[in-house]
Structures are given as C-alpha cells and as structure tokens.
Design a protein around this motif. Structure first.
Motif, PDB file in Angstrom:
ATOM      1  N   VAL A  72      13.262  22.616 -14.866  1.00 54.74           N
ATOM      2  CA  VAL A  72      13.506  21.875 -16.100  1.00 54.74           C
ATOM      3  C   VAL A  72      12.322  20.923 -16.299  1.00 54.74           C
ATOM      4  O   VAL A  72      11.995  20.151 -15.393  1.00 54.74           O
ATOM      5  CB  VAL A  72      14.816  21.057 -15.983  1.00 54.74           C
ATOM      6  N   GLN A  75      10.860  17.285 -20.728  1.00 54.40           N
ATOM      7  CA  GLN A  75      11.566  17.174 -22.004  1.00 54.40           C
ATOM      8  C   GLN A  75      12.996  17.708 -21.893  1.00 54.40           C
ATOM      9  O   GLN A  75      13.717  17.796 -22.879  1.00 54.40           O
ATOM     10  CB  GLN A  75      10.826  17.933 -23.111  1.00 54.40           C
ATOM     11  N   GLY A  76      13.383  18.112 -20.675  1.00 60.89           N
ATOM     12  CA  GLY A  76      14.747  18.598 -20.472  1.00 60.89           C
ATOM     13  C   GLY A  76      14.944  20.058 -20.824  1.00 60.89           C
ATOM     14  O   GLY A  76      16.071  20.535 -20.911  1.00 60.89           O
ATOM     15  N   GLN A  77      13.811  20.784 -21.026  1.00 57.13           N
ATOM     16  CA  GLN A  77      13.908  22.196 -21.393  1.00 57.13           C
ATOM     17  C   GLN A  77      13.860  23.078 -20.149  1.00 57.13           C
ATOM     18  O   GLN A  77      13.069  22.823 -19.242  1.00 57.13           O
ATOM     19  CB  GLN A  77      12.722  22.588 -22.301  1.00 57.13           C
ATOM     20  N   ARG A  79      12.482  25.895 -18.303  1.00 55.69           N
ATOM     21  CA  ARG A  79      11.227  26.625 -18.489  1.00 55.69           C
ATOM     22  C   ARG A  79      11.128  27.866 -17.631  1.00 55.69           C
ATOM     23  O   ARG A  79      10.283  28.712 -17.857  1.00 55.69           O
ATOM     24  CB  ARG A  79      10.034  25.707 -18.179  1.00 55.69           C
TER      25      ARG A  79
ATOM     26  N   ASN B   7      13.431  28.111 -22.375  1.00 56.62           N
ATOM     27  CA  ASN B   7      12.849  27.277 -23.431  1.00 56.62           C
ATOM     28  C   ASN B   7      13.903  26.684 -24.354  1.00 56.62           C
ATOM     29  O   ASN B   7      13.655  26.458 -25.534  1.00 56.62           O
ATOM     30  CB  ASN B   7      11.812  28.055 -24.248  1.00 56.62           C
ATOM     31  N   SER B   8      15.092  26.453 -23.811  1.00 48.21           N
ATOM     32  CA  SER B   8      16.076  25.677 -24.556  1.00 48.21           C
ATOM     33  C   SER B   8      16.560  24.576 -23.619  1.00 48.21           C
ATOM     34  O   SER B   8      16.273  24.589 -22.423  1.00 48.21           O
ATOM     35  CB  SER B   8      17.236  26.556 -25.020  1.00 48.21           C
ATOM     36  N   THR B   9      17.279  23.606 -24.166  1.00 52.37           N
ATOM     37  CA  THR B   9      17.669  22.456 -23.358  1.00 52.37           C
ATOM     38  C   THR B   9      18.580  22.883 -22.212  1.00 52.37           C
ATOM     39  O   THR B   9      19.564  23.586 -22.431  1.00 52.37           O
ATOM     40  CB  THR B   9      18.376  21.417 -24.250  1.00 52.37           C
ATOM     41  N   ASP B  12      23.226  19.592 -19.649  1.00 52.72           N
ATOM     42  CA  ASP B  12      23.266  18.334 -18.890  1.00 52.72           C
ATOM     43  C   ASP B  12      24.512  18.298 -18.003  1.00 52.72           C
ATOM     44  O   ASP B  12      25.508  18.955 -18.303  1.00 52.72           O
ATOM     45  CB  ASP B  12      23.274  17.150 -19.859  1.00 52.72           C
ATOM     46  N   SER B  26      19.913  14.465 -17.302  1.00 54.68           N
ATOM     47  CA  SER B  26      19.129  13.923 -18.418  1.00 54.68           C
ATOM     48  C   SER B  26      18.442  12.599 -18.059  1.00 54.68           C
ATOM     49  O   SER B  26      17.545  12.148 -18.776  1.00 54.68           O
ATOM     50  CB  SER B  26      20.001  13.756 -19.668  1.00 54.68           C
ATOM     51  N   ARG B  29      14.770  12.965 -17.775  1.00 56.50           N
ATOM     52  CA  ARG B  29      13.999  13.291 -18.976  1.00 56.50           C
ATOM     53  C   ARG B  29      12.929  12.225 -19.232  1.00 56.50           C
ATOM     54  O   ARG B  29      13.214  11.038 -19.159  1.00 56.50           O
ATOM     55  CB  ARG B  29      14.943  13.408 -20.181  1.00 56.50           C
TER      56      ARG B  29
END
Lengths: 138, 43
Positions: A72, A75-77, A79, B7-9, B12, B26, B29
């Motif tokens: 992760v 940015q919290g994505q 990857r 490639n998505s969040t 959490d 999170s 982040r």
C-alpha cells in the motif's frame, strides 16, 4: 519470517512499515514475535475480519487462505497484490523490496505491463515482471 | 480470472496489535508505505 526480519531495515529505510496479519490470537503472536525477536507490527485477527475484508474486496485468498502480500503506497492505494497458490509460493524479500522500491515506476509502465502486475501472480510471473520493470526503468 | 483491485484504495481497517495498541491502516497515509503480510499461520 526470519528472512523478512533480516530485510526489515531495508524496508524501514524505504519508509515502509511491515504489518503481519494472521488468524492467531494475541498470545500466540506475542509468543512467536518474542521468540523470533520480530520487529514488525503483529496484528492478531482471530475473527478473520480483515482477512475477509481483503478476501472480499481485493479477492485475496480466493483459492483458500494462502500467504498473500499487499503493498500500500503513501496515498493508501494498493499497488501490488500477490497471493500464493502454495506455502512455498511467496516472493522473496528481495523481490518484494524491488517492487516496493519501484512502486512509482510501476505507474509509468505501459498498460500491458500494468495488467501483468494486476493479475494474481505466480512466483515465476513476479520474477519475470521484476526483470521487465528493471529493463523499463534502466 | 479473479478481479484484483490494484491501484485502488486499500480497504481501511483497525486492529489491535499483540501488545494492545490500536493500528489503523489509514494512519500510515502520507507517512509510510505499508507491506501487508497475510500469514496463514506461524506454526
């Protein structure tokens, strides 16, 4: 795990934290992490809530609860996702480190290469991808 | 072919670590990358 500990300093330098999530309870984690002197964050998840969350949302563990890794970014994505088909099918730390290191580079990859990154990867596939990324980056 | 939401969040979560401290994904982040290692079992 022992290998992961040896490479922990490298991850740490890369501003990466390693979170180990497993189905054992806190006592089992404490026993194991103390015995092996592991510097990672150990997260007992005996009710499997996070394992299920990731299983459902990013389809980890689709073929059973096999070892899996998700990188992760800041940015919290998510990857990079890998899950193994067998206990031995785990990327080496060097490979994980490379992928981690190359997190941003991956975004600059051609779509076809990204597609490869997005698929559930066999260890052979990861090694090929790491080599391909190396070539693109150089 | 399983769909992997790369490639998505990342979903959490909050878990308590084995030393009793709450850890929220999170919270990293903007500070750190995170490698989530889902372990099948230690033993």
């Amino acid at each position: 795990m022992a290998q992961l500990r040896q490479d922990w300093a490298k991850f740490s330098k890369r501003d990466a934290e390693i979170l180990v999530i497993g189905p054992e309870d806190a006592q089992a984690f404490a026993d194991y992490f103390t015995k092996e002197d592991l510097p990672f964050v150990g997260l007992p998840n005996p009710d499997h809530s996070v394992l299920k969350l990731y299983g459902q949302e990013i389809n980890l563990f689709k073929l059973g609860r096999m070892p899996a890794q998700v990188i992760v970014d800041k940015q919290g994505q998510a990857r990079f996702v890998h899950y193994g088909h067998a206990m031995s099918d785990i990327p080496t730390n060097e490979e994980l480190y490379l992928l981690n290191n190359l997190g941003r580079t991956c975004l600059a990859l051609p779509k076809s290469a990204r597609h490869v990154m997005a698929m559930p990867l066999s260890i052979e596939r990861i090694r090929r991808t790491v080599r391909a990324v190396g070539r693109v980056g150089s | 072919m399983p769909k992997v939401a790369i490639n998505s969040t990342a979903p959490d979560f909050v878990l308590t670590d084995y030393q009793g401290r709450p850890v929220r994904l999170s919270d990293y982040r903007g500070r750190k990358q995170v490698v989530l290692v889902f372990n099948r079992g230690f033993f």
